[in-house]
Enzyme design. Structure first.
Site, PDB file in Angstrom:
ATOM      1  N   HIS A  42      -2.252  45.026  10.937  1.00  0.00           N
ATOM      2  CA  HIS A  42      -1.244  44.194  10.273  1.00  0.00           C
ATOM      3  C   HIS A  42       0.096  44.240  11.028  1.00  0.00           C
ATOM      4  CE1 HIS A  42       1.088  42.320   7.104  1.00  0.00           C
ATOM      5  NE2 HIS A  42       1.868  43.380   7.039  1.00  0.00           N
ATOM      6  N   LYS A 101      14.938  47.934   2.127  1.00  0.00           N
ATOM      7  CA  LYS A 101      13.967  47.363   1.189  1.00  0.00           C
ATOM      8  C   LYS A 101      14.424  47.572  -0.248  1.00  0.00           C
ATOM      9  CE  LYS A 101       9.301  46.477  -0.083  1.00  0.00           C
ATOM     10  NZ  LYS A 101       7.897  46.397   0.249  1.00  0.00           N
ATOM     11  N   ASN A 143       9.235  38.752   4.187  1.00  0.00           N
ATOM     12  CA  ASN A 143       8.068  38.122   4.814  1.00  0.00           C
ATOM     13  C   ASN A 143       8.386  37.536   6.178  1.00  0.00           C
ATOM     14  OD1 ASN A 143       6.436  38.754   2.652  1.00  0.00           O
ATOM     15  ND2 ASN A 143       7.005  36.895   1.548  1.00  0.00           N
ATOM     16  N   HIS A 195       5.670  36.977   8.657  1.00  0.00           N
ATOM     17  CA  HIS A 195       4.388  37.249   8.011  1.00  0.00           C
ATOM     18  C   HIS A 195       3.477  36.021   7.877  1.00  0.00           C
ATOM     19  CE1 HIS A 195       5.984  41.190   7.410  1.00  0.00           C
ATOM     20  NE2 HIS A 195       4.945  41.582   6.689  1.00  0.00           N
ATOM     21  N   GLU A 214       7.349  46.873  11.247  1.00  0.00           N
ATOM     22  CA  GLU A 214       8.042  46.613   9.973  1.00  0.00           C
ATOM     23  C   GLU A 214       9.455  47.202  10.005  1.00  0.00           C
ATOM     24  OE1 GLU A 214       6.805  44.623   7.747  1.00  0.00           O
ATOM     25  OE2 GLU A 214       4.619  44.781   7.751  1.00  0.00           O
ATOM     26  N   GLU A 274      10.197  38.710  -6.719  1.00  0.00           N
ATOM     27  CA  GLU A 274      10.195  37.610  -5.735  1.00  0.00           C
ATOM     28  C   GLU A 274      10.407  36.260  -6.407  1.00  0.00           C
ATOM     29  OE1 GLU A 274       7.436  38.524  -2.538  1.00  0.00           O
ATOM     30  OE2 GLU A 274       7.421  36.430  -1.959  1.00  0.00           O
ATOM     31  N   HIS A 325      -0.219  36.517   9.038  1.00  0.00           N
ATOM     32  CA  HIS A 325      -1.418  36.355   8.200  1.00  0.00           C
ATOM     33  C   HIS A 325      -2.446  35.459   8.879  1.00  0.00           C
ATOM     34  CE1 HIS A 325       1.204  37.415   4.468  1.00  0.00           C
ATOM     35  NE2 HIS A 325       0.731  38.491   5.075  1.00  0.00           N
ATOM     36  N   ARG A 346      13.679  38.511  -1.893  1.00  0.00           N
ATOM     37  CA  ARG A 346      12.531  39.321  -1.498  1.00  0.00           C
ATOM     38  C   ARG A 346      11.676  38.606  -0.454  1.00  0.00           C
ATOM     39  NH1 ARG A 346       9.130  43.739  -5.016  1.00  0.00           N
ATOM     40  NH2 ARG A 346       7.838  44.358  -3.259  1.00  0.00           N
ATOM     41  N   LYS A 406       4.719  46.278  -5.323  1.00  0.00           N
ATOM     42  CA  LYS A 406       3.611  45.322  -5.168  1.00  0.00           C
ATOM     43  C   LYS A 406       2.328  46.125  -5.031  1.00  0.00           C
ATOM     44  CE  LYS A 406       5.653  41.202  -3.121  1.00  0.00           C
ATOM     45  NZ  LYS A 406       5.714  40.333  -1.926  1.00  0.00           N
ATOM     46  N   ARG A 423      -3.618  50.287 -20.059  1.00  0.00           N
ATOM     47  CA  ARG A 423      -2.558  49.257 -20.046  1.00  0.00           C
ATOM     48  C   ARG A 423      -1.297  49.716 -19.315  1.00  0.00           C
ATOM     49  NH1 ARG A 423      -4.685  48.384 -25.154  1.00  0.00           N
ATOM     50  NH2 ARG A 423      -5.931  46.479 -25.189  1.00  0.00           N
TER      51      ARG A 423
HETATM   52  P1  NAD Z   1      -4.146  52.348   5.932  1.00  0.00           P
HETATM   53  O1  NAD Z   1      -3.798  52.776   4.571  1.00  0.00           O
HETATM   54  O2  NAD Z   1      -5.473  51.731   6.151  1.00  0.00           O
HETATM   55  O3  NAD Z   1      -3.933  53.558   6.929  1.00  0.00           O
HETATM   56  C1  NAD Z   1      -4.240  53.378   8.306  1.00  0.00           C
HETATM   57  C2  NAD Z   1      -5.201  54.444   8.805  1.00  0.00           C
HETATM   58  O4  NAD Z   1      -4.494  55.669   8.969  1.00  0.00           O
HETATM   59  C3  NAD Z   1      -6.343  54.775   7.850  1.00  0.00           C
HETATM   60  O5  NAD Z   1      -7.513  54.963   8.606  1.00  0.00           O
HETATM   61  C4  NAD Z   1      -5.924  56.099   7.206  1.00  0.00           C
HETATM   62  O6  NAD Z   1      -7.020  56.864   6.828  1.00  0.00           O
HETATM   63  C5  NAD Z   1      -5.178  56.737   8.318  1.00  0.00           C
HETATM   64  N1  NAD Z   1      -4.133  57.686   7.934  1.00  0.00           N
HETATM   65  C6  NAD Z   1      -3.233  57.551   6.938  1.00  0.00           C
HETATM   66  N2  NAD Z   1      -2.334  58.551   6.988  1.00  0.00           N
HETATM   67  C7  NAD Z   1      -2.677  59.328   8.022  1.00  0.00           C
HETATM   68  C8  NAD Z   1      -2.104  60.491   8.598  1.00  0.00           C
HETATM   69  N3  NAD Z   1      -0.962  61.022   8.149  1.00  0.00           N
HETATM   70  N4  NAD Z   1      -2.734  61.058   9.658  1.00  0.00           N
HETATM   71  C9  NAD Z   1      -3.871  60.504  10.164  1.00  0.00           C
HETATM   72  N5  NAD Z   1      -4.442  59.394   9.685  1.00  0.00           N
HETATM   73  C10 NAD Z   1      -3.834  58.806   8.623  1.00  0.00           C
HETATM   74  O7  NAD Z   1      -3.096  51.249   6.495  1.00  0.00           O
HETATM   75  P2  NAD Z   1      -1.529  51.039   6.335  1.00  0.00           P
HETATM   76  O8  NAD Z   1      -1.115  50.382   7.588  1.00  0.00           O
HETATM   77  O9  NAD Z   1      -0.826  52.236   5.865  1.00  0.00           O
HETATM   78  O10 NAD Z   1      -1.453  49.985   5.138  1.00  0.00           O
HETATM   79  C11 NAD Z   1      -2.010  48.699   5.256  1.00  0.00           C
HETATM   80  C12 NAD Z   1      -2.167  48.133   3.875  1.00  0.00           C
HETATM   81  O11 NAD Z   1      -0.877  48.046   3.260  1.00  0.00           O
HETATM   82  C13 NAD Z   1      -2.729  46.719   3.850  1.00  0.00           C
HETATM   83  O12 NAD Z   1      -3.747  46.662   2.888  1.00  0.00           O
HETATM   84  C14 NAD Z   1      -1.559  45.845   3.434  1.00  0.00           C
HETATM   85  O13 NAD Z   1      -1.961  44.722   2.709  1.00  0.00           O
HETATM   86  C15 NAD Z   1      -0.774  46.799   2.580  1.00  0.00           C
HETATM   87  N6  NAD Z   1       0.648  46.486   2.460  1.00  0.00           N
HETATM   88  C16 NAD Z   1       1.182  46.457   1.220  1.00  0.00           C
HETATM   89  C17 NAD Z   1       2.527  46.188   1.050  1.00  0.00           C
HETATM   90  C18 NAD Z   1       3.120  46.229  -0.308  1.00  0.00           C
HETATM   91  O14 NAD Z   1       4.298  45.882  -0.477  1.00  0.00           O
HETATM   92  N7  NAD Z   1       2.378  46.666  -1.309  1.00  0.00           N
HETATM   93  C19 NAD Z   1       3.347  45.959   2.155  1.00  0.00           C
HETATM   94  C20 NAD Z   1       2.769  46.002   3.439  1.00  0.00           C
HETATM   95  C21 NAD Z   1       1.412  46.265   3.582  1.00  0.00           C
HETATM   96  N1  GLY Z   2       6.030  43.667   1.866  1.00  0.00           N
HETATM   97  C1  GLY Z   2       6.664  42.583   1.198  1.00  0.00           C
HETATM   98  C2  GLY Z   2       7.222  42.935  -0.140  1.00  0.00           C
HETATM   99  O1  GLY Z   2       7.134  44.056  -0.568  1.00  0.00           O
HETATM  100  O2  GLY Z   2       7.723  42.081  -0.824  1.00  0.00           O
END
Ligand code: NAD
Ligand code: GLY
Length: 379
Positions: free
Chosen positions: A277, A237, A256, A259, A195, A247, A263, A252, A153, A131
């Site tokens: 992305h 942020k 977006n 975005h 971003e 949000e 999307h 917040r 998030k 939990r």
């Molecule tokens: P990812 O986590 O897939 O990483 C991208 C690639 O880089 C992967 O293949 C990973 O293995 C590799 N990698 C990571 N660190 C590395 C390093 N230091 N050296 C070499 N390779 C490395 O992608 P991302 O762009 O970090 O994240 C995308 C995700 O984030 C999506 O799922 C998206 O929905 C999410 N997201 C969440 C929020 C939030 O607020 N929670 C905001 C924006 C995006």
């Molecule tokens: N990436 C959008 C948020 O964190 O609200």
């Protein structure tokens, strides 16, 4: 040789002010080496579980393991496959099963060590195991350092779409080691940079102007430029999340910017590596400014500056530049209507009165959107 655990830690510290859920973001080079020290005060007992992906583990897990050893923190790791596909029910089940097999207690800390995929999955697992257990983010992509690791998030994807199953669950600490980005492929760096640009465009014109001058250095890895860009993005942020954690007001939602367009194009590319992305966000930022110009809200010169800067750093400003051709605008408009609440034919968008002046507009006429999309897609 200097013991890494005794090395004086030089970093920037940004606070996310959320009352009892407040936490710090540490930004600086080689923070991985002292992560044990940084975590120690948070632990009810000297033990952590790390979740990471194969690409990150191969390059950086040994350094993190040494840091925990140096701080006398017991540690064990689960290594998952890299890629968006890992943010699913199957890996959530695998991870939560691993945590329960490891007999974690509520006061134990799960360490999310990776990009946004690992951070979102780990954060969600932490929110539901027993939990709710504590977790710490050690983001390793630029995107994760400036965006996904901050703000709480968390979640996974499902057959119904991206990020639809999740929870708000704040980390106890974020450690952004800027040196780990040295192993990240340039395409991923650029995607995260979109971003960074977003923060300038939505609320900080001076930062955007700084990026126009220094963006190339941020991308090429000049240490001070990269650190400054990450710290300033995290501060932006943190301020927004501090005003609107869940949000529930329009604060917040500003995050977006671009975005809704992004999307739709990501869905068009089937969430594949054809379009990352951040690349979709770059297109979305351009189109959000184009829509703002179309509505007479934003000077056309600001749209030109946005396009020029994104183009100069090698990010796409249109679907065609990202290799997405032959898409009809009506198809994208339909996707956007699904993503958004439509009321009396009007849609909600984040628009801008100029660089640094984004706002939420709840009454964007569908015709204006159609016109902008037609211009962007040529059909
Ligand atoms: P990812 O986590 O897939 O990483 C991208 C690639 O880089 C992967 O293949 C990973 O293995 C590799 N990698 C990571 N660190 C590395 C390093 N230091 N050296 C070499 N390779 C490395 O992608 P991302 O762009 O970090 O994240 C995308 C995700 O984030 C999506 O799922 C998206 O929905 C999410 N997201 C969440 C929020 C939030 O607020 N929670 C905001 C924006 C995006
Ligand atoms: N990436 C959008 C948020 O964190 O609200």
């Amino acid at each position: 040789m200097q013991n890494v655990s005794d090395r004086p830690v030089q970093c920037d510290r940004v606070s996310v002010a959320l009352g009892p859920r407040s936490y710090d973001i540490l930004v600086g080079p080689r923070l991985l080496e002292t992560a044990g020290q940084a975590l120690r005060g948070l632990l009810a007992r000297p033990r952590v579980v790390v979740v990471t992906d194969r690409a990150v583990a191969d390059r950086h897990l040994a350094t993190l393991d040494q840091a925990f050893d140096a701080a006398a923190i017991a540690h064990q790791s689960i290594v998952l496959p890299p890629g968006e596909g890992t943010k699913d029910f199957a890996h959530l089940e695998e991870l939560t099963g691993y945590l329960l097999d490891a007999e974690v207690e509520r006061g134990d800390v799960l360490v999310a060590f990776g990009g946004g995929v690992i951070g979102d999955l780990a954060g969600f697992a932490a929110s539901i195991v027993r939990r709710g257990m504590d977790f710490v983010q050690i983001p390793t992509t630029l995107l994760a350092q400036v965006d996904s690791s901050v703000g709480g998030k968390t979640g996974i994807n499902s057959a119904h779409g991206k990020n639809l199953i999740g929870a708000f669950h704040q980390p106890r600490l974020v450690i952004a080691d800027t040196a780990v980005l040295d192993t990240l492929p340039m395409r991923e760096i650029k995607a995260g940079y979109a971003e960074v640009v977003k923060y300038g465009l939505l609320g900080d014109a001076a930062f955007f102007a700084w990026l126009e001058k220094n963006g190339a250095d941020v991308l090429s890895g000049r240490a001070d430029a990269r650190r400054y860009a990450i710290t300033r993005s995290c501060a932006a942020k943190a301020a927004i999340v501090g005003h609107d954690e869940h949000e529930t007001n329009d604060h917040r939602a500003l995050l977006n910017l671009g975005h809704t367009f992004a999307h739709a194009f990501e869905a068009e590319a089937a969430y594949s590596s054809r379009l990352l992305h951040g690349e979709a966000v770059a297109i979305g930022l351009s189109l959000a400014f184009a829509l703002s110009v179309e509505l007479g809200l934003c000077p056309p010169a600001d749209l030109e500056r946005v396009r020029r800067h994104l183009g100069a750093v090698g990010l796409p400003t249109s679907p065609a530049e990202a290799g997405l051709t032959g898409i009809r605008s009506e198809r994208i408009a339909a996707r956007m209507r699904q993503d958004k609440k439509v009321k009396d034919g009007a849609l909600t968008f984040i628009l801008a009165r100029g660089i640094g002046h984004a706002f939420v507009e709840h009454a964007v006429p569908a015709a204006a959107l159609a016109h902008v999309l037609k211009n962007a897609l040529g059909a």
